[in-house]
Design an enzyme around this catalytic site. Sequence first.
Site, PDB file in Angstrom:
ATOM      1  N   HIS A  15      22.369  27.968 -14.270  1.00  0.00           N
ATOM      2  CA  HIS A  15      21.845  27.377 -13.694  1.00  0.00           C
ATOM      3  C   HIS A  15      20.644  27.988 -12.334  1.00  0.00           C
ATOM      4  O   HIS A  15      19.663  27.174 -12.412  1.00  0.00           O
ATOM      5  CB  HIS A  15      21.910  25.850 -13.015  1.00  0.00           C
ATOM      6  CG  HIS A  15      21.652  24.848 -12.964  1.00  0.00           C
ATOM      7  ND1 HIS A  15      21.681  23.416 -13.551  1.00  0.00           N
ATOM      8  CD2 HIS A  15      20.181  24.643 -13.077  1.00  0.00           C
ATOM      9  CE1 HIS A  15      20.883  22.367 -13.633  1.00  0.00           C
ATOM     10  NE2 HIS A  15      19.855  23.491 -12.730  1.00  0.00           N
ATOM     11  N   TYR A  68      23.531  18.121 -14.219  1.00  0.00           N
ATOM     12  CA  TYR A  68      23.047  16.601 -14.136  1.00  0.00           C
ATOM     13  C   TYR A  68      23.945  15.975 -14.045  1.00  0.00           C
ATOM     14  O   TYR A  68      23.629  14.505 -14.463  1.00  0.00           O
ATOM     15  CB  TYR A  68      21.849  16.392 -15.456  1.00  0.00           C
ATOM     16  CG  TYR A  68      21.368  17.402 -15.639  1.00  0.00           C
ATOM     17  CD1 TYR A  68      20.304  18.239 -14.630  1.00  0.00           C
ATOM     18  CD2 TYR A  68      20.346  18.067 -16.797  1.00  0.00           C
ATOM     19  CE1 TYR A  68      19.720  19.459 -14.902  1.00  0.00           C
ATOM     20  CE2 TYR A  68      19.279  18.700 -17.085  1.00  0.00           C
ATOM     21  CZ  TYR A  68      19.238  19.647 -15.903  1.00  0.00           C
ATOM     22  OH  TYR A  68      18.024  20.817 -16.218  1.00  0.00           O
ATOM     23  N   ASP A  96      17.748  19.697 -23.536  1.00  0.00           N
ATOM     24  CA  ASP A  96      18.287  20.432 -22.665  1.00  0.00           C
ATOM     25  C   ASP A  96      18.759  19.829 -21.667  1.00  0.00           C
ATOM     26  O   ASP A  96      18.473  18.607 -20.872  1.00  0.00           O
ATOM     27  CB  ASP A  96      16.758  21.103 -22.040  1.00  0.00           C
ATOM     28  CG  ASP A  96      17.365  21.688 -20.859  1.00  0.00           C
ATOM     29  OD1 ASP A  96      17.219  23.317 -21.537  1.00  0.00           O
ATOM     30  OD2 ASP A  96      17.209  21.425 -19.774  1.00  0.00           O
ATOM     31  N   LYS A 153      24.046  24.213 -18.841  1.00  0.00           N
ATOM     32  CA  LYS A 153      23.777  25.136 -17.835  1.00  0.00           C
ATOM     33  C   LYS A 153      25.319  25.326 -17.113  1.00  0.00           C
ATOM     34  O   LYS A 153      25.810  24.039 -17.183  1.00  0.00           O
ATOM     35  CB  LYS A 153      22.783  24.991 -16.679  1.00  0.00           C
ATOM     36  CG  LYS A 153      21.579  24.522 -17.969  1.00  0.00           C
ATOM     37  CD  LYS A 153      19.808  23.980 -16.712  1.00  0.00           C
ATOM     38  CE  LYS A 153      19.145  23.910 -17.786  1.00  0.00           C
ATOM     39  NZ  LYS A 153      19.435  23.087 -18.260  1.00  0.00           N
TER      40      LYS A 153
END
Length: 276
Positions: A111, A53, A48, A78
């Site tokens: 997200h 990120y 994931d 996301k």
Amino acid sequence: MPALRDTFMLPNGQSIPKLGLGTWQIPDGRPAYDAVTMALAAGYRHIDTARAYGNEASVGRAIRDSGLRREDIFVTTKLPAEIKTPAGAEDSFARTLAALGLEHVDLYLIHAPWPWSQMGTDHTAGNQAVWKCLERFHAEGRARAIGVSNFSERDLNAILDIARVPPHANQIKFFVGSTPMALIGFCREKNILVEGYSPLGTGTLVANATIAAMAQRYGRSAAQLCIRYSLQHGLVTLPKSTHRDRIAANADVDFEISGPDMAVLDGLTNTRARRA
Ligand code: A2P
């Protein structure tokens, strides 16, 4: 380890491994590449990530370098929470696939319902517009399943009102002491699979004395008890670690927490680093 082979079924019939590696806060480059490589070597088949990120390139490279067949790895990423326009979503998804070096993702999520700097504000129109893009990515096969993250019941209803394809999943924060059961019940009523992130309370739960004492009775670590707790509640569970031994141990959760102990854990509040 059986926990790594267990799957749930998404509403579109696709299977999704119950346990996956979370990669939030793992820096791009060596740390993300190594964590994903170690997880795949340990038997994880579910990774994931998120564009926010900043580590999609390393995550994708580790997946491609693993020698595993693409269809044997479930990859989630996301759409950044700040992007609420169709053009923005198109552009971002193209960049995500390019960064990952993949032709499709298995699950693509919005997200959050609001930009992180405006938590709680209403972006119904933007979320609805972006959802139509995700439906198109899904129809094109570039996103095998689509869903949302951090969505409340109200946010979900706004999507359900206009959806041709209802969200397949909602990824939410879930750990001992933070258990939004009403929202989970609502998702299940609507046939939306629930995924839980931060099963260790971003690491703070391992210092909780009640959890540690209970874990000891099972001959397990506090982290394993917390991961098992989330799995036993029926959630896809996404612990994050960058250490080989922890990545392996976090998947060694083939034990059963008793009903009475689940009730004790359900009753714990204020768990973050609580020591009594
Ligand atoms: P590290 O990456 O150094 O292993 P969450 O999954 O709830 O977000 O928690 C992640 C945090 O918990 C990270 O700081 C991670 O640190 C730490 N962590 C992960 N697995 C374990 C474990 N088995 N024991 C103790 N801490 C862990």
